[in-house]
Motif scaffolding. Structure first.
Motif, PDB file in Angstrom:
ATOM      1  N   SER A   6      -0.549  12.146  -1.615  1.00 27.60           N
ATOM      2  CA  SER A   6      -1.267  11.213  -2.441  1.00 27.60           C
ATOM      3  C   SER A   6      -1.493   9.915  -2.082  1.00 27.60           C
ATOM      4  N   GLY A   7      -2.558   9.219  -2.341  1.00 31.73           N
ATOM      5  CA  GLY A   7      -2.767   7.834  -1.836  1.00 31.73           C
ATOM      6  C   GLY A   7      -3.565   7.807  -0.789  1.00 31.73           C
ATOM      7  N   SER A   8      -3.381   6.606   0.125  1.00 23.52           N
ATOM      8  CA  SER A   8      -4.089   6.470   1.310  1.00 23.52           C
ATOM      9  C   SER A   8      -3.126   5.750   2.221  1.00 23.52           C
ATOM     10  N   LEU A   9      -3.241   6.242   3.546  1.00 19.42           N
ATOM     11  CA  LEU A   9      -2.404   5.763   4.574  1.00 19.42           C
ATOM     12  C   LEU A   9      -3.338   5.170   5.754  1.00 19.42           C
ATOM     13  N   ARG A  10      -3.010   4.017   6.068  1.00 18.63           N
ATOM     14  CA  ARG A  10      -4.063   3.484   7.020  1.00 18.63           C
ATOM     15  C   ARG A  10      -3.132   3.764   8.542  1.00 18.63           C
ATOM     16  N   ALA A  29       0.692   4.063  14.727  1.00 20.93           N
ATOM     17  CA  ALA A  29       1.212   3.226  13.875  1.00 20.93           C
ATOM     18  C   ALA A  29       0.725   3.706  12.516  1.00 20.93           C
ATOM     19  N   PHE A  30       1.399   3.139  11.217  1.00 23.02           N
ATOM     20  CA  PHE A  30       0.944   3.434  10.053  1.00 23.02           C
ATOM     21  C   PHE A  30       1.527   2.748   9.109  1.00 23.02           C
ATOM     22  N   ALA A  31       0.633   2.399   7.847  1.00 23.46           N
ATOM     23  CA  ALA A  31       0.831   1.622   6.703  1.00 23.46           C
ATOM     24  C   ALA A  31       0.114   2.111   5.531  1.00 23.46           C
ATOM     25  N   ALA A  32       0.481   1.800   4.548  1.00 20.31           N
ATOM     26  CA  ALA A  32      -0.260   1.850   3.310  1.00 20.31           C
ATOM     27  C   ALA A  32      -1.623   1.264   3.531  1.00 20.31           C
ATOM     28  N   ALA A  33      -2.756   2.172   2.957  1.00 17.43           N
ATOM     29  CA  ALA A  33      -3.971   1.443   3.079  1.00 17.43           C
ATOM     30  C   ALA A  33      -3.994   0.117   2.238  1.00 17.43           C
ATOM     31  N   PRO A  34      -4.953  -0.704   2.587  1.00 13.44           N
ATOM     32  CA  PRO A  34      -5.012  -1.911   1.641  1.00 13.44           C
ATOM     33  C   PRO A  34      -5.416  -1.464   0.317  1.00 13.44           C
ATOM     34  N   GLY A  35      -4.583  -2.017  -0.597  1.00 14.34           N
ATOM     35  CA  GLY A  35      -4.730  -1.795  -2.239  1.00 14.34           C
ATOM     36  C   GLY A  35      -4.240  -0.222  -2.767  1.00 14.34           C
ATOM     37  N   GLY A  48       0.894  -2.058   0.121  1.00 17.32           N
ATOM     38  CA  GLY A  48       1.052  -3.312   0.872  1.00 17.32           C
ATOM     39  C   GLY A  48       2.065  -3.045   1.756  1.00 17.32           C
ATOM     40  N   ALA A  49       2.827  -1.720   1.920  1.00 15.72           N
ATOM     41  CA  ALA A  49       3.919  -1.712   2.570  1.00 15.72           C
ATOM     42  C   ALA A  49       3.391  -1.375   4.069  1.00 15.72           C
ATOM     43  N   ASP A 104      13.695   1.134   2.288  1.00 10.56           N
ATOM     44  CA  ASP A 104      13.641  -0.048   2.861  1.00 10.56           C
ATOM     45  C   ASP A 104      12.856  -1.083   1.778  1.00 10.56           C
ATOM     46  N   PRO A 105      12.785  -2.267   1.908  1.00  5.67           N
ATOM     47  CA  PRO A 105      11.837  -2.912   0.947  1.00  5.67           C
ATOM     48  C   PRO A 105      10.416  -2.346   0.677  1.00  5.67           C
ATOM     49  N   SER A 106       9.934  -1.558   1.521  1.00  7.04           N
ATOM     50  CA  SER A 106       8.647  -1.033   1.320  1.00  7.04           C
ATOM     51  C   SER A 106       8.567   0.379   0.979  1.00  7.04           C
ATOM     52  N   SER A 107       9.690   1.043   1.296  1.00 10.51           N
ATOM     53  CA  SER A 107       9.356   2.533   1.212  1.00 10.51           C
ATOM     54  C   SER A 107      10.624   3.282   0.953  1.00 10.51           C
TER      55      SER A 107
END
Length: 172
Positions: free
Chosen positions: A77-81, A106-112, A57-58, A29-32
């Motif tokens: 890897s990375g960070s997930l909010r 719910a979940f999203a990539a963490a800011p930055g 920002g996804a 999709d547009p973000s993942s």
């Protein structure tokens, strides 16, 4: 005279699932990008597993819960909010989270940050079809109301979360 009762235990053998990385189906999709790793729904010990790579920002999934499945997250890897109940936290590389049934999350990539996450659902419920549906909706090939109509089939029930909305718009 006494009757002899014989009980037979019947078991369903677990299904071995092997998916080679080069053969794994992907949905985007547009973000993942989601890599569909394997599922064995409808059997004892059934599961669904996929890997999602989120762009910076996804936004992953809005607040929802499952009535039957435990959803497990492992951050490669990375960070997930994530939202769990009424609490928002950040999972970092190597962190693991298991969300039991009936718990809003719910979940999203963490800011930055970007995030690469392994998801496992137990039991599995043919969730790959749900991920494919999401892709078709995002591409305009399916009506968004199909997602709501599939809530029971895929055990995915959306809820409103003021806490999550505030986290996403930066006011929390």
């Amino acid at each position: 005279m006494t009757e002899k009762i014989t009980t037979r235990l019947t078991t369903t053998p677990l299904q071995t699932v092997l998916t080679r990385g080069s053969d794994a189906e992907t949905c985007a999709d547009p973000s993942s990008v989601m890599t569909l790793l394997g599922e064995s729904d409808g059997t004892p010990g059934g599961f669904t597993s996929y890997r999602s790579s989120f762009a910076e920002g996804a936004v992953g999934a809005p607040a929802h819960f499952h009535t039957k499945a435990t959803e497990q997250f492992f951050v490669i890897s990375g960070s997930l909010r994530v939202l769990v109940g009424e609490e928002v936290t950040v999972l970092n590389e190597g962190d693991f989270l298991a969300v039991p049934p009936h718990t809003p999350h719910a979940f999203a990539a963490a800011p930055g940050a970007e995030a690469d996450v392994l998801f496992v659902f137990t039991p599995g419920m043919g969730r790959f079809d749900y991920l494919r549906l999401l892709g078709r909706v995002m591409r305009g090939e399916a009506d968004p109301k199909e997602i709501a109509e599939s809530a029971d089939r895929f055990d995915n029930h959306y809820v409103d979360s003021p806490v999550w909305r505030a986290a996403l718009d930066g006011s929390a």
